[in-house]
Scaffold this motif. Structure first.
Motif, PDB file in Angstrom:
ATOM      1  N   THR A 244       3.831   6.297  17.229  1.00 38.27           N
ATOM      2  CA  THR A 244       2.512   5.835  17.074  1.00 38.27           C
ATOM      3  C   THR A 244       2.292   4.822  16.279  1.00 38.27           C
ATOM      4  O   THR A 244       1.353   3.953  16.465  1.00 38.27           O
ATOM      5  CB  THR A 244       1.616   7.020  16.980  1.00 38.27           C
ATOM      6  OG1 THR A 244       1.791   7.497  15.621  1.00 38.27           O
ATOM      7  CG2 THR A 244       1.617   8.130  17.664  1.00 38.27           C
TER       8      THR A 244
ATOM      9  N   THR B  53       1.144   5.124  13.240  1.00 38.63           N
ATOM     10  CA  THR B  53       0.189   5.490  12.405  1.00 38.63           C
ATOM     11  C   THR B  53       0.974   5.623  11.078  1.00 38.63           C
ATOM     12  O   THR B  53       2.169   6.218  10.724  1.00 38.63           O
ATOM     13  CB  THR B  53      -0.346   6.810  12.601  1.00 38.63           C
ATOM     14  OG1 THR B  53      -0.921   6.757  13.991  1.00 38.63           O
ATOM     15  CG2 THR B  53      -1.419   7.211  11.845  1.00 38.63           C
TER      16      THR B  53
ATOM     17  N   TYR C 192       0.389   7.311   7.017  1.00 37.37           N
ATOM     18  CA  TYR C 192       0.007   8.240   6.095  1.00 37.37           C
ATOM     19  C   TYR C 192       0.197   7.957   4.775  1.00 37.37           C
ATOM     20  O   TYR C 192       1.277   7.748   4.518  1.00 37.37           O
ATOM     21  CB  TYR C 192       0.392   9.675   6.812  1.00 37.37           C
ATOM     22  CG  TYR C 192       0.110   9.988   8.111  1.00 37.37           C
ATOM     23  CD1 TYR C 192      -1.102  10.487   8.530  1.00 37.37           C
ATOM     24  CD2 TYR C 192       1.015   9.647   9.128  1.00 37.37           C
ATOM     25  CE1 TYR C 192      -1.245  11.027   9.971  1.00 37.37           C
ATOM     26  CE2 TYR C 192       0.889   9.925  10.541  1.00 37.37           C
ATOM     27  CZ  TYR C 192      -0.351  10.533  10.703  1.00 37.37           C
ATOM     28  OH  TYR C 192      -0.793  10.934  11.908  1.00 37.37           O
TER      29      TYR C 192
ATOM     30  N   THR D  78      -3.841   4.535   8.495  1.00 35.85           N
ATOM     31  CA  THR D  78      -4.132   3.664   9.626  1.00 35.85           C
ATOM     32  C   THR D  78      -4.210   4.057  10.916  1.00 35.85           C
ATOM     33  O   THR D  78      -3.661   5.449  10.902  1.00 35.85           O
ATOM     34  CB  THR D  78      -3.135   2.576   9.673  1.00 35.85           C
ATOM     35  OG1 THR D  78      -1.748   2.961   9.865  1.00 35.85           O
ATOM     36  CG2 THR D  78      -3.056   1.668   8.459  1.00 35.85           C
TER      37      THR D  78
ATOM     38  N   ARG E 287      -4.221  10.202   6.595  1.00 38.07           N
ATOM     39  CA  ARG E 287      -4.181   9.108   7.469  1.00 38.07           C
ATOM     40  C   ARG E 287      -4.887   7.690   6.794  1.00 38.07           C
ATOM     41  O   ARG E 287      -5.993   7.792   6.426  1.00 38.07           O
ATOM     42  CB  ARG E 287      -5.012   9.314   8.755  1.00 38.07           C
ATOM     43  CG  ARG E 287      -4.729   8.273   9.722  1.00 38.07           C
ATOM     44  CD  ARG E 287      -5.348   8.690  11.188  1.00 38.07           C
ATOM     45  NE  ARG E 287      -4.984   7.464  12.056  1.00 38.07           N
ATOM     46  CZ  ARG E 287      -4.935   7.800  13.363  1.00 38.07           C
ATOM     47  NH1 ARG E 287      -5.242   8.949  14.008  1.00 38.07           N
ATOM     48  NH2 ARG E 287      -4.673   6.638  14.166  1.00 38.07           N
TER      49      ARG E 287
ATOM     50  N   ARG F 171       5.479   6.448   8.141  1.00 43.44           N
ATOM     51  CA  ARG F 171       4.872   6.142   9.288  1.00 43.44           C
ATOM     52  C   ARG F 171       5.481   6.642  10.342  1.00 43.44           C
ATOM     53  O   ARG F 171       6.735   6.910  10.517  1.00 43.44           O
ATOM     54  CB  ARG F 171       5.360   4.405   9.080  1.00 43.44           C
ATOM     55  CG  ARG F 171       4.860   3.690  10.542  1.00 43.44           C
ATOM     56  CD  ARG F 171       5.546   2.403  10.582  1.00 43.44           C
ATOM     57  NE  ARG F 171       6.931   2.374  10.738  1.00 43.44           N
ATOM     58  CZ  ARG F 171       7.740   1.064  10.075  1.00 43.44           C
ATOM     59  NH1 ARG F 171       6.879   0.428   9.275  1.00 43.44           N
ATOM     60  NH2 ARG F 171       8.850   1.416  10.132  1.00 43.44           N
ATOM     61  N   ASP F 172       4.848   7.125  11.197  1.00 48.10           N
ATOM     62  CA  ASP F 172       5.089   7.678  12.573  1.00 48.10           C
ATOM     63  C   ASP F 172       5.700   6.471  13.260  1.00 48.10           C
ATOM     64  O   ASP F 172       5.001   5.557  13.876  1.00 48.10           O
ATOM     65  CB  ASP F 172       3.851   8.480  13.172  1.00 48.10           C
ATOM     66  CG  ASP F 172       4.244   9.280  14.357  1.00 48.10           C
ATOM     67  OD1 ASP F 172       5.384   8.992  15.009  1.00 48.10           O
ATOM     68  OD2 ASP F 172       3.390  10.081  14.930  1.00 48.10           O
TER      69      ASP F 172
END
Length: 109
Positions: free
Chosen positions: A80, A82, A84, A109, A107, A76-77
């Motif tokens: 952001t 996001t 992966y 979400t 990716r 998880r970034d």
């Protein structure tokens, strides 16, 4: 050569079961605030069945070599949000140093 970190990420592990008995990805954070380099790339793809070119986007991550992560985990970034899925983890060989881990990501979400 080490990749320049452009974000921080968390490693998500585990699974759980939803109300229908299906296995779903869990959100247990096994490590957080890991400096990482995330780079999105794309390529043009055609197949014999599909002659129309399609653009395929994918993401490559570089994490410190001492990061515990596997292909069944997610990233998880933290900037952001996001998430992966990890499709592969590669520990490149190096002479005289330990290079960063390379993760191929998709990716989700």
């Amino acid at each position: 050569m080490r990749a320049l970190a452009n974000t921080k990420v968390s490693v998500l592990t585990g699974t759980s079961t939803d109300e229908w008995g299906d296995t779903v990805d869990g959100a247990t954070v096994s490590a957080s605030a890991i400096p990482a380099s995330l780079i999105e790339k794309s390529r043009l793809v055609t197949t014999p069945e599909q002659s129309t070119p399609r653009v395929i986007r994918y993401t490559i991550a570089r994490l410190p070599s001492n990061t515990t992560v596997g292909a069944e985990d997610r990233i998880r970034d933290d900037v952001t949000g996001t998430v992966y899925a990890i499709t592969s983890v590669t520990a490149p060989s190096g002479v005289g140093h330990t290079p960063d881990l390379r993760l191929d990501l998709k990716r989700v979400t």
